[in-house]
Design a protein around this motif. Structure first.
Motif, PDB file in Angstrom:
ATOM      1  N   GLN A 168     -69.445 -20.813  32.984  1.00 48.82           N
ATOM      2  CA  GLN A 168     -69.724 -21.400  31.661  1.00 48.82           C
ATOM      3  C   GLN A 168     -71.199 -21.359  31.301  1.00 48.82           C
ATOM      4  N   CYS A 169     -72.052 -21.214  32.306  1.00 46.41           N
ATOM      5  CA  CYS A 169     -73.486 -21.089  31.993  1.00 46.41           C
ATOM      6  C   CYS A 169     -73.767 -19.759  31.296  1.00 46.41           C
ATOM      7  N   MET A 170     -72.842 -18.833  31.400  1.00 44.30           N
ATOM      8  CA  MET A 170     -72.996 -17.536  30.714  1.00 44.30           C
ATOM      9  C   MET A 170     -72.155 -17.445  29.453  1.00 44.30           C
TER      10      MET A 170
ATOM     11  N   HIS B 284     -68.686 -25.626  40.380  1.00 52.38           N
ATOM     12  CA  HIS B 284     -69.782 -25.889  39.449  1.00 52.38           C
ATOM     13  C   HIS B 284     -71.006 -25.086  39.851  1.00 52.38           C
ATOM     14  N   CYS B 285     -71.585 -24.476  38.845  1.00 53.69           N
ATOM     15  CA  CYS B 285     -72.787 -23.677  39.017  1.00 53.69           C
ATOM     16  C   CYS B 285     -73.960 -24.577  39.431  1.00 53.69           C
ATOM     17  N   GLU B 286     -74.629 -24.197  40.493  1.00 49.82           N
ATOM     18  CA  GLU B 286     -75.716 -25.052  40.971  1.00 49.82           C
ATOM     19  C   GLU B 286     -76.979 -24.924  40.124  1.00 49.82           C
ATOM     20  N   HIS B 287     -77.024 -23.917  39.258  1.00 48.04           N
ATOM     21  CA  HIS B 287     -78.207 -23.763  38.412  1.00 48.04           C
ATOM     22  C   HIS B 287     -78.117 -24.613  37.150  1.00 48.04           C
ATOM     23  N   HIS B 288     -76.907 -24.741  36.610  1.00 46.86           N
ATOM     24  CA  HIS B 288     -76.760 -25.432  35.323  1.00 46.86           C
ATOM     25  C   HIS B 288     -75.779 -26.606  35.370  1.00 46.86           C
ATOM     26  N   MET B 289     -75.133 -26.792  36.503  1.00 45.13           N
ATOM     27  CA  MET B 289     -74.187 -27.900  36.695  1.00 45.13           C
ATOM     28  C   MET B 289     -73.033 -27.849  35.696  1.00 45.13           C
TER      29      MET B 289
HETATM   30 ZN   LIG Z   1     -75.153 -21.467  35.763  1.00 40.21          ZN
END
Ligand SMILES: [Zn+2]
Ligand SMILES: Nc1nc2c(ncn2[C@@H]2O[C@H](COP(=O)(O)OP(=O)(O)OP(=O)(O)O)[C@@H](O)[C@H]2O)c(=O)[nH]1
Length: 201
Positions: free
Chosen positions: A154-156, A83-88
Motif C-alpha cells: 500500500q505504500c506504493m 505491514h511495511c516497515e518503512h511506512h507502517m
Molecule cells: Zn512502505
C-alpha cells in the motif's frame, strides 16, 4: 528480530495515536474519535502478534509415518497480511511454500502459521520470504525449500509513487530447489496451473 525491552504501556501507545490524529489535523476528543486510540491499539495486538510467536516452535511436531513419501509438498495461495516497515501500511498478498521432506512431514497448517508468525510484524518482503524459508529449512531439514511471495504494497499503491495494480514477487529457493532445475521447474509449473481452490472453498 527481538522485541524491544522497554515496552510502552497501553496508555502511552493510545496517547501516541492521539498525537497522530492531532498531526493529521483532527480533534482526538470529538465523539467519533474518542475510542479510536483504543481501537487502533487493539488492532495492533492483532496485526503484530507475530512478535510474541516462536515460528520454530510451530514446526516442532512432525509426523514420520508417511510411507516414504518423498515428493514435493506445496501449500499455495496462503494469504499474507503484513505491514511495511518503512511506512507502517499494509502489505497484502499470497505466499506459496513448498518443501521436499526428508522422512518427516509437518502438519500443513503449520506452514501457514509460520507465514503468519513472520508476516504479523513490520517487514520488508525480501526478509519475510527468507525468514519463512530459512526456518522451515533449519527445523525440518528437508531436501529443499521454496517460498514465493507475491504482494501489493500500500505504500506504493495509495501514496508515494501511486501505482495500483503493481505487485512485488520475491522468492527463496534452498537445497534441491536451488540446485536442481527440474525440481524448481516442477514447483513453478504447479504454481502456473489454476488453483483448485480459487473460489475459496
Ligand atoms: Zn512502505
Ligand atoms: N525492497 C523493498 N522495498 C520496499 C518494501 N516495502 C517498501 N519498500 C520501498 O522502500 C522505499 C523507501 O524509500 P524512501 O526513499 O526511504 O522513502 P519514501 O520517500 O517514502 O519513498 P517513496 O515510496 O518512493 O515515496 C520505497 O522505495 C518503497 O517502495 C519491501 O518490502 N522491499
Amino acid at each position: 528480530m527481538t522485541p524491544i525491552d522497554s515496552h510502552p504501556t497501553r496508555q502511552e501507545a493510545e496517547e501516541a495515536v492521539r498525537t497522530l490524529l492531532r498531526w493529521a489535523g483532527e480533534d482526538p476528543d470529538r465523539e467519533g474519535l474518542r475510542d479510536t486510540p483504543q481501537r487502533v491499539i487493539k488492532s495492533y495486538d492483532e496485526f503484530f502478534c507475530g512478535y510474541a510467536e516462536d515460528p520454530v516452535d510451530l514446526l516442532r511436531r512432525t509426523f514420520s509415518e508417511v510411507d516414504d513419501y518423498d515428493e514435493m509438498v506445496l501449500l499455495r495461495d496462503i494469504r499474507v497480511e503484513s505491514h511495511c516497515e518503512h511506512h507502517m501500511v499494509p502489505i497484502i498478498g499470497v505466499a506459496h511454500v513448498a518443501y521436499l521432506p526428508r522422512k518427516r512431514v509437518v502438519g500443513i497448517s503449520k506452514l501457514a502459521r509460520v507465514v503468519d508468525a513472520y508476516a504479523r510484524r513490520f517487514q520488508i518482503q525480501e526478509r519475510l520470504t527468507a525468514q519463512i524459508a530459512n526456518t522451515i529449512n533449519e527445523e525440518l531439514q528437508p531436501y529443499g525449500v521454496a517460498v514465493v511471495i507475491e504482494a501489493s504494497h500500500q505504500c506504493m499503491t495509495t501514496r508515494g509513487v501511486h501505482r495500483p495494480g503493481v505487485s512485488m514477487v520475491t522468492s527463496r529457493m534452498l537445497g534441491t530447489f536451488r540446485t536442481n532445475s527440474d525440481t524448481r521447474r516442477e514447483f513453478l509449473s504447479i504454481l502456473n496451473r489454476p488453483a483448485m481452490n480459487s473460489s475459496g472453498i
